[in-house]
Design an enzyme around this catalytic site. Structure first.
Site, PDB file in Angstrom:
ATOM      1  CB  SER A   3      -0.899   0.020   1.242  1.00 23.35           C
ATOM      2  OG  SER A   3      -1.811  -1.039   1.200  1.00 23.35           O
TER       3      SER A   3
ATOM      4  NE  ARG B  16      -2.571   4.623   0.360  1.00 22.62           N
ATOM      5  CZ  ARG B  16      -3.168   3.458   0.090  1.00 22.62           C
ATOM      6  NH1 ARG B  16      -2.469   2.464  -0.442  1.00 22.62           N
ATOM      7  NH2 ARG B  16      -4.456   3.278   0.339  1.00 22.62           N
TER       8      ARG B  16
ATOM      9  NE  ARG C 180     -10.474  -7.016  -6.710  1.00 18.60           N
ATOM     10  CZ  ARG C 180      -9.490  -6.658  -5.905  1.00 18.60           C
ATOM     11  NH1 ARG C 180      -8.238  -6.728  -6.327  1.00 18.60           N
ATOM     12  NH2 ARG C 180      -9.743  -6.240  -4.693  1.00 18.60           N
TER      13      ARG C 180
ATOM     14  CB  SER D  14     -13.192   0.494   0.665  1.00 22.20           C
ATOM     15  OG  SER D  14     -12.225   0.585  -0.363  1.00 22.20           O
TER      16      SER D  14
ATOM     17  CD  GLN E 102      -8.129  -1.230  -3.141  1.00 17.44           C
ATOM     18  OE1 GLN E 102      -9.135  -1.457  -3.821  1.00 17.44           O
ATOM     19  NE2 GLN E 102      -7.101  -2.050  -3.100  1.00 17.44           N
TER      20      GLN E 102
ATOM     21  CG  ASP F  43      -5.248  -7.091   2.174  1.00 21.00           C
ATOM     22  OD1 ASP F  43      -6.368  -7.239   1.648  1.00 21.00           O
ATOM     23  OD2 ASP F  43      -4.525  -6.102   1.957  1.00 21.00           O
TER      24      ASP F  43
ATOM     25  CE  LYS G  90     -10.407  -7.072   0.257  1.00 24.34           C
ATOM     26  NZ  LYS G  90     -10.095  -5.647   0.143  1.00 24.34           N
TER      27      LYS G  90
ATOM     28  NE  ARG H 205      -7.454 -12.622  -1.029  1.00 19.49           N
ATOM     29  CZ  ARG H 205      -6.697 -11.532  -0.931  1.00 19.49           C
ATOM     30  NH1 ARG H 205      -6.896 -10.669   0.043  1.00 19.49           N
ATOM     31  NH2 ARG H 205      -5.728 -11.326  -1.802  1.00 19.49           N
TER      32      ARG H 205
ATOM     33  NE  ARG I 272      -2.899  -9.856   0.553  1.00 19.33           N
ATOM     34  CZ  ARG I 272      -1.751  -9.185   0.604  1.00 19.33           C
ATOM     35  NH1 ARG I 272      -0.667  -9.767   1.074  1.00 19.33           N
ATOM     36  NH2 ARG I 272      -1.674  -7.937   0.175  1.00 19.33           N
TER      37      ARG I 272
HETATM   38  C1  S3P Z   1      -5.658  -1.387   0.120  1.00 16.29           C
HETATM   39  C2  S3P Z   1      -6.897  -1.449   0.703  1.00 16.29           C
HETATM   40  C3  S3P Z   1      -7.643  -2.700   0.916  1.00 16.29           C
HETATM   41  C4  S3P Z   1      -6.735  -3.924   0.797  1.00 16.29           C
HETATM   42  C5  S3P Z   1      -5.826  -3.832  -0.405  1.00 16.29           C
HETATM   43  C6  S3P Z   1      -4.943  -2.601  -0.309  1.00 16.29           C
HETATM   44  C7  S3P Z   1      -5.010  -0.077  -0.061  1.00 16.29           C
HETATM   45  O1  S3P Z   1      -8.650  -2.818  -0.070  1.00 16.29           O
HETATM   46  O2  S3P Z   1      -7.501  -5.099   0.732  1.00 16.29           O
HETATM   47  O3  S3P Z   1      -4.999  -4.985  -0.490  1.00 16.29           O
HETATM   48  O4  S3P Z   1      -3.794  -0.040  -0.341  1.00 16.29           O
HETATM   49  O5  S3P Z   1      -5.695   0.939   0.097  1.00 16.29           O
HETATM   50  P1  S3P Z   1     -10.142  -2.228   0.146  1.00 16.29           P
HETATM   51  O6  S3P Z   1     -10.069  -0.766   0.111  1.00 16.29           O
HETATM   52  O7  S3P Z   1     -10.928  -2.789  -1.015  1.00 16.29           O
HETATM   53  O8  S3P Z   1     -10.594  -2.780   1.462  1.00 16.29           O
END
Ligand code: S3P
Length: 448
Positions: free
Chosen positions: A26, A30, A129, A174, A176, A327, A354, A358, A399
């Protein structure tokens, strides 16, 4: 001829020594995004050289950003020559994001603020997705994004829209989605606020602040919190030290917990409180994990984790912990299969969207090893017991592959894991590191 990377893992073994797993995925994504949008040169150390974060890096190069990578600078080092918020260029063709949902969702927010069109696409897993969770709030801000049926990728983001700030209450927890809206907010007129139903990873907020951007965070009641920023500011280049990924360390936290005789130290692991649900859940199950040498590196908490084997017991996992360990459930299911009694997970329907479903894929694999696992719409009920050897498939999910490799420590026969190529998206060098720590694992290319 197609080939398929398989892991063969012999039963038994224990884990000892000191090791550092690769950089946080993550934070690596970024670092490229904010480094590219900053003014000045950003130096990154500890960057994850996995396919997901490398795809983000390649995309920003394709949008005109000069980025020096570990091939020239050495392991984990990246130098990003930022172009400023308005310096990106139209890519000459489709942006390829491989398996990476984080890249697609966060980049949607950034590209929505540009004055050019871009198309983003990914592999079979990413193409299935859900993307409406980002296209809907972006549309409220004034962006125009075309999706395929059912809101799936590829996405065509139309540039040139004037964005306006919104007050967005997220329907799901979330990071993301939160990050996507905040990144679009950098380009929006006025203030953009995102309210989350439960705390999720806050790397975007912390890193924006590290780049000198004003981010306001207001804690609400019952875990609900709001984060706001105002568009039109400037990101100033900085240096980033990426900690080891707790989501990768998690495989070894479980491995050393379930394998008798283990005593392992995982070094320099990111222990941001929005990511440490796995430690909390394992401790509630009876794990012996010590957090040592806590320190702050570049605005992120980091520590060494010492884990020794312990007798685990089944628990009902609190729903409040779900986003903080989102995760880590595949490998937590392995811990549950080795625990005494029943483990019950609820409130985790996000696991179904995911890199694979999962809940179903883990239940199928656990059944193949003789484990009593009952999938539910939003979780799983697992009764710990003996696990035999057998064949499982990852459905292309990194994973899942690593989780079943860990399971072999307590299985009575060999576990063969098919379709492990994507382990490279988040954990390059997994097999070698796992061997070194004590797993009896080997990888083999077979004709598909
Ligand atoms: C992530 C947020 C999570 C996580 C993903 C990485 C991120 O997803 O499962 O592996 O870097 O912001 P979600 O926002 O869908 O929960």
């Amino acid at each position: 001829m197609n080939s398929n990377l398989q892991f063969m893992v012999q039963p038994g073994g224990c884990l000892t020594g000191h090791m550092r797993v690769p950089g946080d995925k993550s934070i690596s994504h970024r670092s490229i995004m904010l480094g590219a949008l900053a003014e000045g040169v950003t130096e990154v150390a500890g960057f994850l050289e996995g396919e997901d974060s490398l795809n983000t890096l390649r995309c920003f190069r394709r949008m005109g950003v000069k980025i020096e990578d570990p091939e020239t600078l050495g392991a984990g080092r990246v130098r990003i020559h930022g172009v400023g918020l308005h310096g990106l260029k139209k890519p000459d063709s489709t942006l390829w994001l491989g398996n990476s949902g984080t890249s697609m969702r966060l980049m949607s927010g950034i590209i929505a603020g540009q004055d050019f069109d871009a198309v983003m696409e990914g592999d079979e897993s990413l193409s299935g997705r859900p993307m409406r969770r980002v296209t809907e709030p972006l549309a409220l801000m004034g962006a125009q994004i075309d999706t395929q049926d059912g809101g799936r990728p590829p996405l065509r983001v139309h540039g040139g829209s004037a964005l306006k700030g919104i007050n967005y209450v997220m329907p799901m927890a979330s990071a993301q989605v939160k990050s996507c809206v905040l990144l679009a907010g950098l380009y929006a007129m006025g203030e953009t606020c995102v309210t989350e139903p439960a705390p999720t990873r806050d790397h975007t907020e912390r890193m924006l602040q590290g780049f000198g951007y004003d981010v306001r965070r207001v804690a609400g009641e019952g875990g609900v919190s709001t984060v706001c920023l105002t568009g039109g500011g400037v990101l100033k280049a900085t240096n980033i030290d990426v900690p080891a990924d707790i989501s990768s360390a998690a495989f070894f936290l479980v491995a050393a917990s379930i394998a008798p005789g283990s005593d392992l130290v995982l070094q320099h692991v990111g222990v941001n409180p929005t990511r440490t649900g796995v430690i909390e859940i394992l401790r509630l199950m009876g794990a012996n994990i010590e957090i040592l040498n806590e320190r702050t590196v570049g605005g992120e908490p980091v520590a060494d984790l010492r884990v020794r084997s312990a007798k685990l017991k089944g628990i009902a996992i609190s729903e409040a912990l779900v986003p903080l360990a989102i995760d880590e459930f595949p490998v937590l299911f392995i811990a549950a299969a080795c625990a005494q009694g029943e483990t019950v997970l609820t409130g985790a329907e996000e696991l179904r969207v995911k890199e694979s479903d999962r809940i179903q894929v883990m239940a199928d694999g656990l059944h193949a090893l003789g484990v009593d696992a009952q999938p539910t719409p939003d979780g799983m009920i697992i009764r710990g017991g003996t696990m035999h050897g057998g064949s499982v498939t990852t459905h292309g999910d990194h994973r899942i592959g690593m989780s079943f490799a860990v399971a072999a420590l307590r299985a009575t026969g060999e576990i063969r894991i098919e379709d492990c190529e994507n382990v490279n998206t988040s954990f390059p060098g997994f097999v070698e590191l796992a061997q070194r720590a004590g797993l009896r694992i080997r990888a083999e290319q077979v004709a598909a």
